[in-house]
Enzyme design. Structure first.
Site, mmCIF file in Angstrom:
data_model
loop_
_atom_site.group_PDB
_atom_site.id
_atom_site.type_symbol
_atom_site.label_atom_id
_atom_site.label_comp_id
_atom_site.label_asym_id
_atom_site.label_seq_id
_atom_site.Cartn_x
_atom_site.Cartn_y
_atom_site.Cartn_z
ATOM 1 N N LYS A 84 32.092 68.526 48.321
ATOM 2 C CA LYS A 84 33.278 69.597 48.159
ATOM 3 C C LYS A 84 32.536 71.023 48.458
ATOM 4 C CE LYS A 84 33.931 69.804 43.781
ATOM 5 N NZ LYS A 84 33.552 68.850 42.757
ATOM 6 N N ASP B 272 30.406 60.760 36.587
ATOM 7 C CA ASP B 272 29.333 61.620 37.132
ATOM 8 C C ASP B 272 28.898 62.610 36.467
ATOM 9 O OD1 ASP B 272 27.501 62.106 39.234
ATOM 10 O OD2 ASP B 272 29.162 63.069 40.432
HETATM 11 N N1 LIG Z 1 34.486 75.462 38.814
HETATM 12 C C1 LIG Z 1 33.439 76.085 39.379
HETATM 13 N N2 LIG Z 1 33.272 77.173 39.125
HETATM 14 C C2 LIG Z 1 32.307 77.808 39.866
HETATM 15 N N3 LIG Z 1 31.480 77.188 40.774
HETATM 16 C C3 LIG Z 1 31.628 76.094 41.038
HETATM 17 C C4 LIG Z 1 32.992 75.244 40.059
HETATM 18 N N4 LIG Z 1 32.853 74.096 40.682
HETATM 19 C C5 LIG Z 1 31.812 73.895 41.708
HETATM 20 N N5 LIG Z 1 31.159 75.240 41.840
HETATM 21 C C6 LIG Z 1 30.219 75.442 42.615
HETATM 22 O O1 LIG Z 1 30.110 74.635 43.774
HETATM 23 C C7 LIG Z 1 28.937 73.824 43.983
HETATM 24 C C8 LIG Z 1 29.473 72.468 44.424
HETATM 25 O O2 LIG Z 1 30.278 71.895 43.449
HETATM 26 P P1 LIG Z 1 29.772 70.311 43.283
HETATM 27 O O3 LIG Z 1 28.655 70.101 42.821
HETATM 28 O O4 LIG Z 1 30.864 69.878 42.228
HETATM 29 O O5 LIG Z 1 30.274 69.656 44.299
HETATM 30 P P2 LIG Z 1 30.014 68.023 44.864
HETATM 31 O O6 LIG Z 1 30.260 68.244 46.373
HETATM 32 O O7 LIG Z 1 31.133 67.438 43.774
HETATM 33 O O8 LIG Z 1 28.700 67.869 44.408
HETATM 34 P P3 LIG Z 1 28.039 66.438 43.863
HETATM 35 O O9 LIG Z 1 28.930 65.519 44.184
HETATM 36 O O10 LIG Z 1 26.695 66.322 44.602
HETATM 37 O O11 LIG Z 1 27.775 66.883 42.423
HETATM 38 C C9 LIG Z 1 28.530 73.648 42.542
HETATM 39 O O12 LIG Z 1 27.080 73.608 42.503
HETATM 40 C C10 LIG Z 1 28.999 75.001 42.056
HETATM 41 O O13 LIG Z 1 27.962 75.981 42.251
#
Ligand SMILES: Nc1ncnc2c1ncn2[C@@H]1O[C@H](COP(=O)(O)OP(=O)(O)OP(=O)(O)O)[C@@H](O)[C@H]1O
Length: 665
Positions: free
Chosen positions: A41, A151
């Site tokens: 993401k 997760d």
């Molecule tokens: N609701 C939120 N509010 C503020 N920041 C967020 C939020 N969701 C995600 N982030 C920011 O975005 C980053 C990426 O989000 P996230 O880790 O959920 O992505 P991902 O691709 O799902 O990663 P992974 O699958 O490796 O956990 C987080 O590290 C955080 O800093």
């Protein structure tokens, strides 16, 4: 991403923030502020135009068809999830090859970032974070249908630093539990063994992942940090080898909890059970909601801080209920969990004690008032004592003055008394000289005896008069008719005088009678020195109440010229009536006298002697120029100081007393 050249860091100035794009319904406006990037993401800041909140705009490459029914169902469930420990899912849509969803914005980063910042959080913070994560998980797992996050890890747990809130995020990867799922989604270090085996798994995989989070929180280390890749991790996990950092856990309760979470799926506790575990359980509060004015009918509530569902309200009657009995009943009715029995009972009893006990301010007021009251009481008591003291002092001074006055009078009277005695002696000496000269003269001149006629005259004058004038007639009548033996003393005297030489001196008793009629100086000069001394002695005496009646009667008989036998006869009659002392005699009423059996002469003689003593004395001294002042003192003091002497016949304590009780027969 097509907007990468416009992206600014979230720490940049807000002036540079601007709307880049809008949601299809234009409610959400994405800003050019990047919050973070993950493996899947990219997350931007956005604004909810309806609510005015800032939100997180999540974008990820979508493999799902935009019209996927399954996708729409999942989105609708995610939107329905609302819990304070789960990041809210607001909306989602598919755009081109992107899947976009808007969530609650978290301002303080992830739990993992926090752990790194704090290096090693203290156990209190670990407990607080754990409770919030578990509450979120318990909510998801209890949801219908049950939601498995799949997760859970410290990177997906977000913090709102201003309020210490912890929320589970990254819900976009969660799937609704529709039986067992076989998709491998997650982070190797946090994945339970059953997730690797593709045989299906349950919500317990989230508990396993929580165990790893707890391990990271407790040690500050990433689990399986010793492994270089996912394969090594898989090997260890599938062979049951635990992360090395587990050995660093010092708190035994934490260690036991982690061990349970990382243990076999069937042994793992549920999120709710862990919340109620002694390590995390928060003992419920018992609060007093209401009480009637008499504090008899109470409304109490048990509030379980860690378990939002439980809050038990109940009535309590102070006069009829006991904490033990009420709590026991609620446990039996399964309103309360029995593990809190002791604690809740204790808390209710504490409330009951607090009700009886006044508040601190009331206590302070009571103490203040009691101190004031004590001071006031002491002050008024002192005032009272002071007044009493003043009155007593005044009275003491008055008595002192009075005593001084009486002492002065006593001294003066004593002087007068001595003077009187001296004059008596002089009178007697003169009389003796005169008599001697008369005898010498009669011896030298044989003429009719002058002295005889004088003596005879004196003798005839000195009639013993024990009766008042008014009683004389009756006495004579009584003498003739009732008691021929009781003869008139005057006649006795006359007989004696006629038969022999006329008496030169009066007897003591005769003198007393004469003193009653004549000038005391003349009367006193008529008795012999011995009789005079005896008389003076008697004058100073008083028949006390305890004087034996025989003594008194003997004296009376003598005074009345009656024989000793007669005196005994009178005394016996008195004793027959239980009259043993002069006091008994004084107590007699007039009618009692007649019952004694005495002759009229006898009881009148006794009565007059008894009653007439003071009168006689008083009259004698009133007529005596020498002793008048003594009598005055006597009457003035007789009511106070001198009354003590009336019980003592032989030894009056002071001169004043002697005068006060002087009496003649
Ligand atoms: N609701 C939120 N509010 C503020 N920041 C967020 C939020 N969701 C995600 N982030 C920011 O975005 C980053 C990426 O989000 P996230 O880790 O959920 O992505 P991902 O691709 O799902 O990663 P992974 O699958 O490796 O956990 C987080 O590290 C955080 O800093």
């Amino acid at each position: 991403m097509s907007h990468s050249n416009e992206i600014i860091d979230q720490s940049s100035s807000h002036d540079t923030e601007k709307v880049i794009e809008d949601s299809p319904d234009e409610r959400y406006a994405r800003l050019n502020t990047l919050l973070g990037k993950g493996a899947y993401k990219i997350v931007y800041k956005a604004i909810d135009r309806v609510e005015g909140y800032e939100v997180a705009w999540n974008t990820m490459t979508s493999s799902h068809s935009p019209d996927s029914k399954e996708m729409q169902q999942e989105i609708s469930i995610l939107k329905s999830v609302r819990h304070p420990n789960i990041i809210a899912f607001h909306d989602a849509w598919h755009m081109k090859n992107e899947f976009v969803f808007v969530t609650e914005l978290m301002t303080s980063g992830t739990l993992r970032e926090y752990i790194r910042k704090l290096s090693l959080p203290n156990i209190k913070i670990v407990k607080r974070w754990s409770r919030q994560i578990l509450k979120g998980l318990a909510y998801l797992h209890d949801y219908s249908p049950s939601i498995i996050h799949r997760d859970i890890k410290c990177d997906n747990i977000f913090i709102n630093g201003a309020h210490g809130e912890v929320k589970i995020g990254d819900m976009g990867t969660a799937e609704m539990k529709m039986g067992k799922k076989y998709t491998i989604i997650g982070t190797p270090e946090f994945m339970a063994p059953e997730m690797y085996e593709e045989e299906g798994y349950s919500e317990k995989v989230d508990i396993y992942a929580f165990g790893m989070c707890l391990l990271e929180m407790a040690t500050g280390e990433y689990p399986y940090g010793e492994c270089k890749n996912a394969a090594q991790i898989y090997k260890k996990v599938s062979s049951g080898v635990k992360p090395v950092c587990l050995q660093k856990v010092q708190n035994n309760e934490v260690l036991a909890l982690i061990a349970n979470c990382l243990g076999p799926e069937e042994d793992r506790m549920t999120a709710q059970e862990i919340l109620e575990h002694s390590f995390l359980a928060v003992e419920p509060d018992v609060v007093l909601l209401a009480a009637d004015p008499t504090n008899v009918h109470l409304t109490l509530q048990v509030v379980f801080k860690g378990m939002d569902k439980l809050s038990v309200k109940f009535d309590f009657n102070v006069e009829t209920d006991t904490a033990e009995q009420v709590v026991k009943e609620m446990i039996e009715e399964q309103v309360l969990p029995d593990r809190y029995q002791h604690h809740i009972t204790k808390e209710i009893n504490r409330i009951l004690r607090d009700i009886e006990k006044p508040s601190e301010s009331e206590q302070a007021e009571q103490v203040r008032q009691s101190v004031w009251r004590r001071e006031s009481d002491i002050r008024s008591e002192l005032d009272k004592i002071r007044l009493e003291l003043e009155a007593t002092t005044k009275h003491a001074r008055e008595l002192e003055t009075k005593c001084e006055m009486y002492e002065n009078r006593a001294r003066s009277v004593e002087v007068q008394y001595r003077e009187a005695l001296k004059q008596l002696r002089e009178v007697q000496e003169q009389h003796t000289n005169t008599t001697t000269r008369s005898r010498e003269s009669s011896l030298s001149t044989p003429a009719p005896s002058r002295s005889s006629s004088v003596s005879s005259r004196i003798g005839s004058d000195l009639k013993v008069d024990v009766f008042p004038e008014s009683d004389k007639e009756e006495k004579l009548k009584d003498d003739k008719t009732n008691d021929k033996k009781d003869e008139d003393p005057v006649k006795d005297d006359e007989k004696t005088t006629n038969g022999k030489n006329p008496p030169t001196y009066l007897s003591e008793k005769e003198l007393a009678i004469r003193l009653d009629r004549e000038h005391p100086e003349a009367a006193m000069s008529s008795i012999s020195p011995t009789a005079r001394d005896a008389l003076m002695s008697r004058i100073l005496e008083e028949y006390s109440d305890d004087t034996d009646i025989s003594d008194f009667v003997q004296d009376c008989a003598t005074a009345a010229h009656r024989s000793a036998e007669k005196a005994k006869e009178w005394a016996d009659k008195l004793k027959d009536q239980d009259i043993m002392t002069v006091g008994d005699l004084r107590d007699l009423h007039d009618e009692d006298w007649t019952g004694i059996g005495l002759t009229v002469f006898a009881f009148r003689a006794l009565k007059n002697m008894l009653k007439g003593k003071r009168l006689c004395a008083s009259e004698v001294f009133n007529r005596s120029s020498i002793l008048r002042s003594s009598s005055t003192v006597s009457s003035s003091l007789s009511n106070d100081i001198c009354t003590r002497s009336s019980t003592s016949r032989t030894s009056p304590p002071a001169a004043v007393t002697q005068y006060g009780t002087l009496s003649l027969m």
